[in-house]
Design a protein around this motif. Sequence first.
Motif, PDB file in Angstrom:
ATOM      1  N   THR A 294       0.822  -1.172  -0.264  1.00  0.00           N
ATOM      2  CA  THR A 294      -0.022  -0.244   0.297  1.00  0.00           C
ATOM      3  C   THR A 294       1.441   1.093  -0.046  1.00  0.00           C
ATOM      4  O   THR A 294       0.854   2.252   0.171  1.00  0.00           O
ATOM      5  N   ALA A 295       2.169   1.364  -0.026  1.00  0.00           N
ATOM      6  CA  ALA A 295       2.884   2.055   0.227  1.00  0.00           C
ATOM      7  C   ALA A 295       2.740   2.985  -1.399  1.00  0.00           C
ATOM      8  O   ALA A 295       2.450   2.663  -2.106  1.00  0.00           O
ATOM      9  N   LYS A 296       3.519   4.628  -1.209  1.00  0.00           N
ATOM     10  CA  LYS A 296       3.215   5.749  -2.285  1.00  0.00           C
ATOM     11  C   LYS A 296       3.504   5.030  -3.766  1.00  0.00           C
ATOM     12  O   LYS A 296       3.017   5.093  -4.811  1.00  0.00           O
ATOM     13  N   HIS A 297       5.183   4.617  -3.322  1.00  0.00           N
ATOM     14  CA  HIS A 297       5.926   3.818  -4.773  1.00  0.00           C
ATOM     15  C   HIS A 297       5.077   3.025  -5.583  1.00  0.00           C
ATOM     16  O   HIS A 297       5.052   3.110  -5.981  1.00  0.00           O
TER      17      HIS A 297
ATOM     18  N   LYS B 193       2.172   2.390  -5.360  1.00  0.00           N
ATOM     19  CA  LYS B 193       0.921   2.968  -6.019  1.00  0.00           C
ATOM     20  C   LYS B 193       0.840   3.036  -6.944  1.00  0.00           C
ATOM     21  O   LYS B 193       0.501   3.090  -8.041  1.00  0.00           O
ATOM     22  N   THR B 194       1.969   4.580  -7.245  1.00  0.00           N
ATOM     23  CA  THR B 194       2.134   4.767  -8.358  1.00  0.00           C
ATOM     24  C   THR B 194       2.754   4.446  -9.544  1.00  0.00           C
ATOM     25  O   THR B 194       2.308   4.320 -10.668  1.00  0.00           O
TER      26      THR B 194
END
Length: 92
Positions: free
Chosen positions: A28-31, A33-34
């Motif tokens: 679920t980390a931002k990287h 999802k990106t």
Amino acid sequence: MATATSAARAIVPGKEIHVVLDNGSSHTAKHTKTWLAAHPRWHVRWTPPHASWHNQVELFFSALTRRVMRHGDFASRRRWHRCGCSWSSGRG
């Protein structure tokens, strides 16, 4: 995301890729999802937090890996698939 990038290269271009991920922090980390947003053929299904059935799925794949896949010598992907399906259908 190196594993996902490697998997994407191994799968026929144009095919959609469906994965099931838990809600662990690495998924679920931002990287993450990106990366997923930049790779639209990847379709993620998220498991519910604290999903008791998820443990059963993990146990199934763990047993499949230990009992069939890890020690097998498969001449083709089709043979690998047949062995896994045969083991799975014999469990019920």
